[in-house]
Design a protein around this motif. Structure first.
Motif, mmCIF file in Angstrom:
data_model
loop_
_atom_site.group_PDB
_atom_site.id
_atom_site.type_symbol
_atom_site.label_atom_id
_atom_site.label_comp_id
_atom_site.label_asym_id
_atom_site.label_seq_id
_atom_site.Cartn_x
_atom_site.Cartn_y
_atom_site.Cartn_z
ATOM 1 N N ALA A 26 0.833 -1.210 0.000
ATOM 2 C CA ALA A 26 0.000 0.000 0.000
ATOM 3 C C ALA A 26 0.867 1.258 0.000
ATOM 4 C CB ALA A 26 -0.941 -0.004 1.197
ATOM 5 N N THR A 27 1.973 1.230 0.717
ATOM 6 C CA THR A 27 2.898 2.365 0.727
ATOM 7 C C THR A 27 3.490 2.575 -0.661
ATOM 8 O OG1 THR A 27 3.422 2.017 3.055
ATOM 9 C CG2 THR A 27 5.028 3.273 1.763
ATOM 10 N N HIS B 218 3.207 5.711 -6.095
ATOM 11 C CA HIS B 218 3.155 5.702 -7.561
ATOM 12 C C HIS B 218 1.824 6.136 -8.168
ATOM 13 C CE1 HIS B 218 7.041 3.808 -8.245
ATOM 14 N NE2 HIS B 218 6.779 3.001 -7.234
ATOM 15 N N THR B 219 0.745 6.044 -7.424
ATOM 16 C CA THR B 219 -0.575 6.232 -8.015
ATOM 17 C C THR B 219 -0.810 7.661 -8.514
ATOM 18 O OG1 THR B 219 -2.912 5.701 -7.742
ATOM 19 C CG2 THR B 219 -1.842 6.840 -5.924
ATOM 20 N N ILE B 220 -1.736 7.770 -9.438
ATOM 21 C CA ILE B 220 -2.145 9.083 -9.945
ATOM 22 C C ILE B 220 -3.620 9.293 -9.627
ATOM 23 C CG2 ILE B 220 -0.402 9.194 -11.763
ATOM 24 C CD1 ILE B 220 -2.558 8.315 -13.775
ATOM 25 N N GLU B 221 -4.076 10.515 -9.753
ATOM 26 C CA GLU B 221 -5.481 10.869 -9.495
ATOM 27 C C GLU B 221 -5.908 10.536 -8.066
ATOM 28 O OE1 GLU B 221 -7.573 12.381 -11.712
ATOM 29 O OE2 GLU B 221 -6.055 12.404 -13.283
ATOM 30 N N THR C 214 -8.720 0.072 -4.303
ATOM 31 C CA THR C 214 -10.019 -0.417 -4.762
ATOM 32 C C THR C 214 -10.503 0.368 -5.973
ATOM 33 O OG1 THR C 214 -11.096 0.915 -3.048
ATOM 34 C CG2 THR C 214 -10.811 -1.421 -2.576
ATOM 35 N N GLN C 215 -10.242 1.666 -6.011
ATOM 36 C CA GLN C 215 -10.615 2.467 -7.185
ATOM 37 C C GLN C 215 -9.801 2.013 -8.399
ATOM 38 O OE1 GLN C 215 -9.932 6.472 -5.852
ATOM 39 N NE2 GLN C 215 -11.774 6.514 -4.603
ATOM 40 N N PHE C 216 -8.512 1.771 -8.187
ATOM 41 C CA PHE C 216 -7.643 1.273 -9.258
ATOM 42 C C PHE C 216 -8.190 -0.043 -9.805
ATOM 43 C CE2 PHE C 216 -4.138 -1.247 -10.832
ATOM 44 C CZ PHE C 216 -3.371 -0.357 -11.574
ATOM 45 N N SER C 217 -8.528 -0.965 -8.900
ATOM 46 C CA SER C 217 -9.062 -2.271 -9.315
ATOM 47 C C SER C 217 -10.353 -2.121 -10.105
ATOM 48 C CB SER C 217 -9.324 -3.161 -8.094
ATOM 49 O OG SER C 217 -8.124 -3.459 -7.437
ATOM 50 N N GLY D 174 0.696 0.199 -12.577
ATOM 51 C CA GLY D 174 0.414 -1.081 -11.919
ATOM 52 C C GLY D 174 1.561 -2.065 -12.060
ATOM 53 N N HIS D 175 2.140 -2.133 -13.258
ATOM 54 C CA HIS D 175 3.308 -3.011 -13.454
ATOM 55 C C HIS D 175 4.462 -2.572 -12.556
ATOM 56 C CE1 HIS D 175 1.892 -5.580 -16.640
ATOM 57 N NE2 HIS D 175 1.556 -4.548 -17.399
ATOM 58 N N ASN D 176 4.690 -1.265 -12.463
ATOM 59 C CA ASN D 176 5.786 -0.753 -11.632
ATOM 60 C C ASN D 176 5.544 -1.027 -10.149
ATOM 61 O OD1 ASN D 176 7.207 0.190 -13.853
ATOM 62 N ND2 ASN D 176 6.288 2.217 -13.754
ATOM 63 N N ILE D 177 4.293 -0.879 -9.708
ATOM 64 C CA ILE D 177 3.951 -1.161 -8.314
ATOM 65 C C ILE D 177 4.206 -2.625 -7.999
ATOM 66 C CG2 ILE D 177 2.021 -1.331 -6.684
ATOM 67 C CD1 ILE D 177 0.868 1.206 -8.140
ATOM 68 N N THR D 178 3.754 -3.504 -8.876
ATOM 69 C CA THR D 178 3.969 -4.937 -8.668
ATOM 70 C C THR D 178 5.452 -5.266 -8.657
ATOM 71 O OG1 THR D 178 1.830 -5.526 -9.602
ATOM 72 C CG2 THR D 178 3.528 -7.238 -9.634
ATOM 73 N N LYS D 179 6.184 -4.703 -9.610
ATOM 74 C CA LYS D 179 7.625 -4.955 -9.682
ATOM 75 C C LYS D 179 8.323 -4.534 -8.392
ATOM 76 C CE LYS D 179 11.676 -3.938 -12.515
ATOM 77 N NZ LYS D 179 12.200 -3.216 -13.681
ATOM 78 N N GLU D 180 8.000 -3.345 -7.895
ATOM 79 C CA GLU D 180 8.632 -2.871 -6.664
ATOM 80 C C GLU D 180 8.186 -3.682 -5.452
ATOM 81 O OE1 GLU D 180 9.230 1.215 -4.054
ATOM 82 O OE2 GLU D 180 8.650 1.386 -6.164
ATOM 83 N N SER D 181 6.899 -4.042 -5.403
ATOM 84 C CA SER D 181 6.396 -4.830 -4.280
ATOM 85 C C SER D 181 7.075 -6.195 -4.203
ATOM 86 C CB SER D 181 4.881 -5.017 -4.393
ATOM 87 O OG SER D 181 4.211 -3.787 -4.235
#
Length: 142
Positions: free
Chosen positions: A27-28, A33-36, A41-44, A115-122
């Motif tokens: 979540a951190t 990375h998120t925008i808007e 849940t909104q992203f999903s 999303g790809h970048n978030i997953t990669k970093e996570s």
């Protein structure tokens, strides 16, 4: 066999505790990375609408793993951000249909890249094979 109460309970080995810590880390990373100002849940929801096109609010909830109250709030917030549009189902006026707005369509490519970048970093502490194993196991228990 020993009674469960007699067994040593080590919090650091409990699935719920470990999943919560992993989710907090994720979540951190997501918020970085998120925008808007999107929530996970909104992203999903946006990703599911993008995948399926026009969906009912009820179906979106099922697709995204959200209960009725949660999906309504998520949709309301996405509408307030002008990322989705609502309409009535021509066959059932009681059913709310949701689609991406023009603004929502425009940010989907960026969201997928993010999303790809978030997953990669996570998953970065894990090797490629560990990443694949983790995803496989998580899918198996969900």
């Amino acid at each position: 066999m020993t009674d469960l109460a007699e067994q040593t309970y080590i919090l650091d080995l409990q699935i719920g505790y470990l999943l919560r810590l992993a989710y907090q880390r994720h979540a951190t990373i997501f918020q970085k990375h998120t925008i808007e100002n999107l929530t996970p849940t909104q992203f999903s929801a946006l990703m599911r609408i993008s995948e399926h096109g026009l969906v009912s609010q009820n179906h979106l909830g099922r697709l995204s793993g959200m209960d009725v109250a949660t999906v309504k709030g998520v949709v309301d917030r996405l509408k307030a951000k002008a990322l989705v549009e609502l309409s009535s189902d021509p066959n059932d006026k009681r059913r709310t249909m949701i689609s991406l707005s023009e603004s929502g369509i425009k940010i989907i490519v960026d969201l997928k890249n993010i999303g790809h970048n978030i997953t990669k970093e996570s998953l970065s502490p894990l090797s490629q094979s560990e990443q694949a194993a983790l995803i496989k196991l998580l899918k198996k228990i969900t």
